[in-house]
Design a protein around this motif. Structure first.
Motif, PDB file in Angstrom:
ATOM      1  N   LEU A  59       0.836  -1.194   0.000  1.00  0.00           N
ATOM      2  CA  LEU A  59       0.000   0.000   0.000  1.00  0.00           C
ATOM      3  C   LEU A  59       0.870   1.244   0.000  1.00  0.00           C
ATOM      4  N   ASP A  61      -3.127   0.021   7.911  1.00  0.00           N
ATOM      5  CA  ASP A  61      -3.805  -0.881   6.974  1.00  0.00           C
ATOM      6  C   ASP A  61      -2.906  -2.053   6.572  1.00  0.00           C
ATOM      7  N   GLN A  88      -5.676  -2.305  -1.829  1.00  0.00           N
ATOM      8  CA  GLN A  88      -5.897  -3.324  -0.803  1.00  0.00           C
ATOM      9  C   GLN A  88      -6.305  -4.658  -1.420  1.00  0.00           C
ATOM     10  N   ILE A  93      -4.211  -5.861   7.252  1.00  0.00           N
ATOM     11  CA  ILE A  93      -4.342  -6.855   6.187  1.00  0.00           C
ATOM     12  C   ILE A  93      -3.447  -8.058   6.458  1.00  0.00           C
ATOM     13  N   HIS A  96      -7.466   3.482  -2.633  1.00  0.00           N
ATOM     14  CA  HIS A  96      -7.060   2.606  -1.537  1.00  0.00           C
ATOM     15  C   HIS A  96      -7.672   1.223  -1.652  1.00  0.00           C
TER      16      HIS A  96
END
Length: 267
Positions: free
Chosen positions: A100, A140, A113, A144, A109
């Motif tokens: 990212l 993030d 992702q 993830i 985004h």
């Protein structure tokens, strides 16, 4: 006769950014500096295929395949099975770089992702490591990584060119990942980063250039190249209280563990 420099591996570079006529000299300078192997990184599927041709026939040159998050909007989100198929080539040791990037904001985004998750799943299915780009997206990235591990099981991964916060580094280590340091480690203002590098478990650290970007001190401002990973390695050795030889042996052993296709062969 000077001592031969210790063997280092540039775990992340972009060899296709050098002109074809420059390529032999770039590799020769790396060998002379003790950089015995290099991994050239995929940033799109078409470019990943071209890298295979670039490294073919060069012992110690490897590559990865994948779509960089800044290019995630330029082609469909890859099917994990398609990435897995590409890893069957003996030169392909990993998947990525993926991840990212919320700094440049070139791709939405949600698209980044989704692509990141696809790369992780492909890496798990293929049994290879995934190289992760993380910029201004620590929360993030950690989320993830944790969700994908919980949902599908463990996978090998590397936070490349690490310049994020301590929390992400510690999360990565807890999840079984590795952390790679680039020339940023040598910059005078990178005090916190050197402290993180000092504190990482010894079996989870690697070095890289990310060439042609991020040339280390004292080469800052110039075009980076694999030979200069020695400067980053010297700084990492210093902050960890190791000799150059010990640091080279340590990071090479870690590289072999992360990328087992490179063990005992010079493909």
């Amino acid at each position: 006769m000077p001592d031969r420099p210790p063997l280092l591996i540039d775990s992340h570079c972009h060899l296709d950014y050098f002109k074809p006529e420059e390529f032999p000299d770039v590799i020769a300078r790396a060998r002379a500096a003790g950089v015995g192997e290099m991994v050239s990184i995929g940033t799109s599927l078409a470019q990943s295929r071209r890298i295979l041709d670039l490294v073919a026939g060069h012992p110690g040159l490897w590559c990865s395949v994948g779509i960089h998050p800044q290019h995630a909007h330029e082609e469909p989100i890859p099917e994990p099975a398609d990435l897995v198929a590409m890893t069957r080539h003996p030169k392909v040791v990993g998947i990525g770089e993926t991840g990212l990037d919320y700094f440049y904001e070139t791709a939405p985004h949600e698209v980044q992702q989704a692509g990141f998750r696809a790369h992780i799943r492909a890496a798990r299915d293929a049994g290879v490591a995934v190289a992760i780009h993380a910029r201004d997206a620590d929360a993030d990235i950690a989320k993830i990584l944790q969700e994908e591990r919980t949902a599908g099981g463990p996978f090998d991964f590397l936070l490349h060119c690490f310049s994020s916060g301590r929390a992400l580094a510690e999360t990565a280590i807890k999840l079984g990942g590795y952390v790679s340091f680039s020339g940023i480690l040598t910059f005078p203002k990178s005090i916190e980063l050197r402290e993180i590098a000092r504190d990482m478990p010894p079996d989870r650290i690697l070095v890289e250039t990310d060439a042609p970007y991020l040339a280390p001190a004292p080469k800052r401002g110039k075009r980076n190249e694999p030979a200069w990973v020695a400067h980053t390695a010297a700084t990492l050795a210093e902050v960890r209280g190791l000799t150059a030889e010990a640091l080279a042996a340590l990071t090479t052993a870690n590289f072999r563990r992360l990328y087992p296709k490179t063990q005992g062969v010079q493909a």
